[in-house]
Design an enzyme around this catalytic site. Structure first.
Site, short mmCIF file in Angstrom:
data_model
loop_
_atom_site.label_atom_id
_atom_site.label_comp_id
_atom_site.label_asym_id
_atom_site.label_seq_id
_atom_site.Cartn_x
_atom_site.Cartn_y
_atom_site.Cartn_z
N TYR A 100 0.86 -1.19 0.00
CA TYR A 100 0.00 0.00 0.00
C TYR A 100 0.90 1.24 0.00
O TYR A 100 1.86 1.31 0.77
CB TYR A 100 -0.89 0.02 1.25
CG TYR A 100 -1.64 1.31 1.47
CD1 TYR A 100 -2.99 1.43 1.12
CD2 TYR A 100 -1.01 2.44 2.00
CE1 TYR A 100 -3.68 2.62 1.30
CE2 TYR A 100 -1.69 3.63 2.18
CZ TYR A 100 -3.03 3.72 1.84
OH TYR A 100 -3.70 4.90 2.02
N GLU A 183 -3.32 7.50 -4.18
CA GLU A 183 -3.20 6.24 -3.44
C GLU A 183 -3.13 5.04 -4.39
O GLU A 183 -3.82 5.00 -5.40
CB GLU A 183 -4.42 6.08 -2.52
CG GLU A 183 -4.41 4.82 -1.67
CD GLU A 183 -5.74 4.62 -0.94
OE1 GLU A 183 -5.82 5.00 0.24
OE2 GLU A 183 -6.68 4.09 -1.55
#
Ligand code: GDP
Ligand code: MN
Length: 361
Positions: A100, A183
């Protein structure tokens, strides 16, 4: 404004972030003609602005044989209440690990906040709650045009070095696109190198013009209309429409609605010096919200003249009842105009709000 995954991925690709090969379809009927362009195995991804699509059934695996059938299934779905109108079809990646990475504007420190974790693919809020130590953080001043190498090394820890350039490029996208959030979840490794398997990009609404985006899709039609007129306008969940002038008076009106146990459907601050036409537009806009059953107009006349306001309310010609509290310049004239047309004008805001709450009960 939130971008859809495929829009974000197109921008990522421009900044040399590897993204899976893919195409967007707007109907399952497009598939038979294009199936030959697809790899034997692929992923169908609903393009909806909803988090956790995977868990909600918005990500389906398919192959050339069952692709059309699966696409029909996906187009027939609602993902957390949102209908599927566009589907991104991508090559299926042979994922070895999910990471992530995100970069956000941290408003309190006025810096860029980078988050990285080796436990990607999962909901980051859940991870932050259950295993906060697994998330590495770094802050840097937005004046820097790249992430300092030592910072990148600290973020990555023992994760593969090949992820470094991806995060560096993510920072370039973040800066050049005036993003509030960029993101990648999951950022994956595969035998063919790293890929942004998913992409999220939120552009600062104040920068839309600079980014060449002419329409903010996150706003309702009424919110866009309000923006055009320069009104502050917010939609809520109740049934009473609220119009005030000045943030203080408008907020006080909302507080009174709460106090008398009513629920506001929206509120609109017309700002200073509202003339007849502005008031007319304000009343029409608030009335256009289908949940509005009654409208409270609470205005203080200063530069704003009460007779102008009264004419504006009348010329709006809306179907819902309007309860008015006007005080100040030309108050009596305003009252006469409204009384003659069957509008209720009350002396205090308490009375006006109470009358509105009673009207919807
Ligand atoms: P989200 O649920 O909206 O965040 O959708 P994502 O695009 O992040 O996909 C959710 C999950 O589906 C990922 O974490 C992966 O585990 C899986 N997934 C997505 N694309 C692929 C792919 O190409 N190959 C494989 N094996 N899994 C995938
Ligand atoms: Mn994701």
């Amino acid at each position: 404004m939130k971008l859809l995954e495929y829009e974000a991925k197109a921008l990522f690709a421009e900044h040399d972030i590897p993204v899976p090969r893919g195409m967007v379809i707007r109907s399952p009927d497009e598939l038979p003609d294009r199936i030959k362009d697809l790899p034997p195995e692929f992923v169908l991804k609903a393009q909806v602005e909803v988090g956790g699509r995977g868990k909600a059934g918005g990500i389906l695996m398919a192959d050339r044989k069952n692709g059309e059938h699966i696409a029909r299934e996906l187009f027939g779905k609602q993902i957390r209440g949102v209908p599927v109108r566009e589907v991104l079809i991508e090559e299926r990646l042979a994922i070895t690990h999910e990471y992530y990475a995100s970069i956000a504007v941290d408003r309190s420190s006025k810096q860029a906040l980078i988050l990285f974790t080796e436990s990607g693919g999962v909901d980051i809020e859940t991870l932050a709650r259950e295993n906060p130590d697994a998330i590495r953080k770094a802050s840097l001043p937005l004046l820097l045009n790249q992430i300092p190498p030592f910072m990148l090394r600290d973020l990555l820890g023992s994760a593969p070095k090949e992820l470094g350039p991806v995060i560096q490029n993510l920072y370039r996208v973040f800066l050049s696109r005036d993003a509030l959030l960029a993101e990648i979840n999951p950022l994956v490794t595969t035998p063919g190198g790293p890929f942004a398997a998913d992409a999220k990009l939120i552009i600062d609404d104040n920068a839309l013009n600079r980014q060449g985006i002419t329409q903010n899709r996150d706003l309702t039609e009424r919110e866009r209309e309000a923006e055009k007129h320069g009104f502050s306008y917010v939609e809520l969940a109740g049934t009473i429409g609220v119009i005030g002038n000045g943030a203080g008076l408008t907020m006080a009106t909302l507080d009174l609605i709460e106090y008398y146990q009513g629920k506001a459907a929206n509120f609109l601050d017309v700002g200073g010096g509202a003339d007849q036409e502005r008031v007319m537009h304000a009343v029409r806009l608030v009335a256009a919200d289908p949940s509005v059953k009654v409208i409270v107009v609470n205005l203080l006349g200063g530069i704003t003249r009460c007779d102008d306001v009264a004419r504006g309310i009348i010329s709006a010609g809306i179907s819902q009842p309007v309860i008015v509290r006007l005080a100040g310049t030309n108050e009596e004239e305003g009252r006469k105009i409204l009384d003659g047309r069957g509008y209720r004008m009350l002396d205090s805001m308490e009375e006006a709000v109470q009358a509105a709450v009673e009207a919807v009960q």
